[in-house]
Design an enzyme around this catalytic site. Structure first.
Site, PDB file in Angstrom:
ATOM      1  N   CYS A 276     139.703  27.856 112.433  1.00 47.57           N
ATOM      2  CA  CYS A 276     139.402  26.880 112.833  1.00 47.57           C
ATOM      3  C   CYS A 276     137.724  26.678 113.122  1.00 47.57           C
ATOM      4  CB  CYS A 276     140.316  27.076 114.479  1.00 47.57           C
ATOM      5  SG  CYS A 276     141.615  26.567 114.650  1.00 47.57           S
ATOM      6  N   ILE A 277     136.891  28.040 113.810  1.00 45.63           N
ATOM      7  CA  ILE A 277     136.309  28.246 113.977  1.00 45.63           C
ATOM      8  C   ILE A 277     134.894  27.538 112.547  1.00 45.63           C
ATOM      9  CG2 ILE A 277     134.234  29.742 114.969  1.00 45.63           C
ATOM     10  CD1 ILE A 277     135.965  31.508 116.510  1.00 45.63           C
TER      11      ILE A 277
END
Length: 438
Positions: A276-277
Site C-alpha cells: 500500500c504505502i
C-alpha cells in the site's frame, strides 16, 4: 429499481444473500471469512488453484485469520472456493479484492481489476451488487468498471449496483482487523451506496461511513496512504540529517512525541514496504497528470524513501571500514525479510532492495526470518538460516525487521558488528560495543 433494491436488502437482512469474493489474498480471504461468520453463504474466487485447494481443505495461509475459524466455516458449508467464475451467476453480491501494482514505469497496472471485472461481467445479472475494494486512483470505479458492466446491457443504479469501499487491512495489527475497522463506502448512485453500506453493516462491527461517490472513497484511501508515505519520508530525511550531525534520531522522535498535540510520531527505517504505502500515492501522482498537476510532495517523498536502502548500505560500508574491512567479500547477516515486524509478508520489503545493493557491492549474504522459510527475488532463491549458527562467522549483522521474537540481547552480545535500522535494540544493554543505528 425499487423492487430490485428492496429484494436485495431483504436478502441481506435475512441472510439468504449469497456473497462472492474475487481474490483470496490478504484482503479477500479475511473478508470472505467475516462474511461467512456473519451467517452468509460465501464463494471465494481466485485464479490460483493452490489457494483454492487450501481454502477448500480448511488450510489457512493468512496470518490475521484464526485457523479454526476457517476450518469450521468450510466444514459448515458457509465458505468454499473455486477457480470457476461461472459460479458468479449464483451470487447476489461480489467484492473484488485483487492486487493493483505498478508497472515498470511506476504507472498503475489495472490488469487484475479489469480481468476480474470482465470475468464477473460475463455473469452479471439484475439485482447484483459489485463492490471494488482494491486501492486505485480516483475515477476507476466509474471510468473503468462501470463501462465494463454496462456493456452487458444492464444499467448501473437500476439493474445492478456498483460501489467502491477501500480495504483497510493492516497485516499483523493486534487491535484492528477486518471485523472492527471502520468502513468507507461510495456508490455510483445513492441506491448503490445504500445497498453496499447495508452489506458492511451486516457483517462488520466497525462504523460504516457513506460518502457521495466512488471517487471520494477512492481518494480518501489514497490520502490515508499518502499521509503515511510523506510523514515516513520526513522521518527518513530527519534520520539522514541526524546521522550527519551525530544526533540520535530515535531519541529526537521520543522527545517530540511527548507533546500532547500537534505531533504524531512516524519512524525511519531501511525503506518502505508492503503493497500500500509505497505504491498507492503513485496512483494519485499518475492520475494528477491528467489534470495538469504535478504532485511534488508525493514524488519527493518517494525519492527519499526509495533512497533509504542505499543509505543503509552506505552506512554498512562505513562501519566495516572502521574495522579495516571492505563490503566486497564481507559476510553479512540480515535479520528480517518481511516488510514489517511479526508478519510473513515480504511484498515490496525494503530488505529486498538492501540485498540488491549489498550483492551489487560484492557482499556475501545470509538471511534469517522466523516467519519466512524462503523467498524469491530477481530469480534467486533465499532460504532462512538459523542466525544462532551463523552469527559468529559473519562480519556484520543488520537488523532489517524488528520481529519481537528475536533475542536482541544475545544478538547484541554475539554480533561482531551491528547495524540496527529499526531501533529494535533500544532497551538492550550494550555491554560489548556501541550499537550502531540508522
Amino acid at each position: 429499481m425499487s423492487n430490485l433494491k428492496e429484494e436485495l436488502l431483504k436478502k441481506l437482512s435475512d441472510k439468504t444473500a449469497k456473497l462472492g469474493v474475487v481474490g483470496l489474498g490478504y484482503v479477500g480471504l479475511p473478508l470472505a471469512v467475516e462474511k461467512a461468520k456473519a451467517g452468509y453463504k460465501v464463494i471465494g474466487f481466485d485464479v490460483q488453484t493452490q489457494k483454492v485447494n487450501m481454502v477448500n481443505s480448511g488450510e489457512n495461509y493468512i496470518g490475521d485469520i484464526v485457523d479454526e475459524d476457517l476450518k469450521e466455516l468450510v466444514l459448515m458449508g458457509n465458505l468454499r472456493a473455486t477457480t470457476d467464475f461461472s459460479f458468479v451467476k449464483d451470487v447476489d453480491i461480489v467484492s473484488i479484492c485483487v492486487p493493483t501494482p505498478l508497472d515498470i514505469y511506476k504507472q498503475p497496472d489495472l490488469s487484475y481489476v479489469v480481468n476480474s471485472s470482465e470475468s464477473v461481467a460475463k455473469y452479471l445479472h439484475k439485482g447484483m451488487l459489485v463492490v471494488l475494494e482494491s486501492t486505485t486512483y480516483p475515477g476507476t470505479t466509474e471510468e473503468v468498471l462501470k463501462p465494463i458492466f454496462e456493456k452487458t446491457g444492464l444499467k448501473c443504479g437500476e439493474d445492478f449496483y456498483l460501489a467502491f469501499s477501500p480495504e483497510r487491512v493492516d497485516p499483523g495489527n493486534k487491535q484492528f482487523k477486518t471485523k472492527n475497522t471502520p468502513k468507507v463506502v461510495g456508490g455510483v448512485t445513492p441506491e448503490c451506496t445504500e445497498v453496499a453500506a447495508t452489506l458492511y453493516r451486516n457483517i462488520l462491527e466497525g462504523d460504516v461511513m457513506e460518502v457521495s461517490s466512488p471517487a471520494v472513497a477512492e481518494m480518501e484511501k489514497i490520502l490515508e496512504n499518502t499521509f503515511r508515505n510523506i510523514n515516513i519520508a520526513l522521518a527518513n530525511e530527519m534520520a539522514i540529517l541526524c546521522k550527519r550531525m551525530g544526533i540520535d534520531v530515535w531519541e529526537v522522535i521520543d522527545a517530540a512525541k511527548t507533546k500532547p498535540y500537534g505531533f504524531m510520531a512516524f519512524y525511519p527505517g531501511p525503506g518502505l514496504g508492503g503493497h500500500c504505502i509505497p505504491l498507492d500515492p503513485m496512483y494519485l501522482s499518475w492520475k494528477a497528470k491528467e489534470y495538469d498537476y504535478h504532485t511534488r510532495l508525493i514524488e519527493t517523498s518517494a525519492e527519499i524513501n526509495d533512497f533509504m536502502p542505499e543509505f543503509v548500505v552506505e552506512n554498512v560500508m562505513k562501519l566495516l571500514n572502521t574495522q579495516r574491512k571492505a563490503l566486497n567479500g564481507a559476510k553479512v547477516l540480515l535479520l528480517g525479510a518481511a516488510y514489517k515486524n511479526d508478519i510473513d509478508d515480504y511484498r515490496e520489503s525494503p530488505t529486498l532492495k538492501v540485498i540488491e545493493h549489498l550483492e551489487k557491492n560484492g557482499a556475501d549474504i545470509v538471511v534469517n526470518d522466523p516467519f519466512i522459510a524462503k523467498f524469491k527475488h530477481n530469480g534467486k532463491m533465499y532460504f532462512s538460516v538459523d542466525w544462532k549458527e551463523v552469527i559468529d562467522n559473519v562480519d556484520i549483522v543488520i537488523i532489517t525487521t524488528n520481529h519481537s521474537c528475536y533475542e536482541y540481547q544475545e544478538i547484541v552480545d554475539r554480533a561482531p558488528l551491528l547495524y540496527d535500522t529499526r531501533n529494535a535494540t533500544k532497551n538492550v544493554k550494550n555491554n560489548r560495543h556501541k550499537i550502531n543505528k540508522l
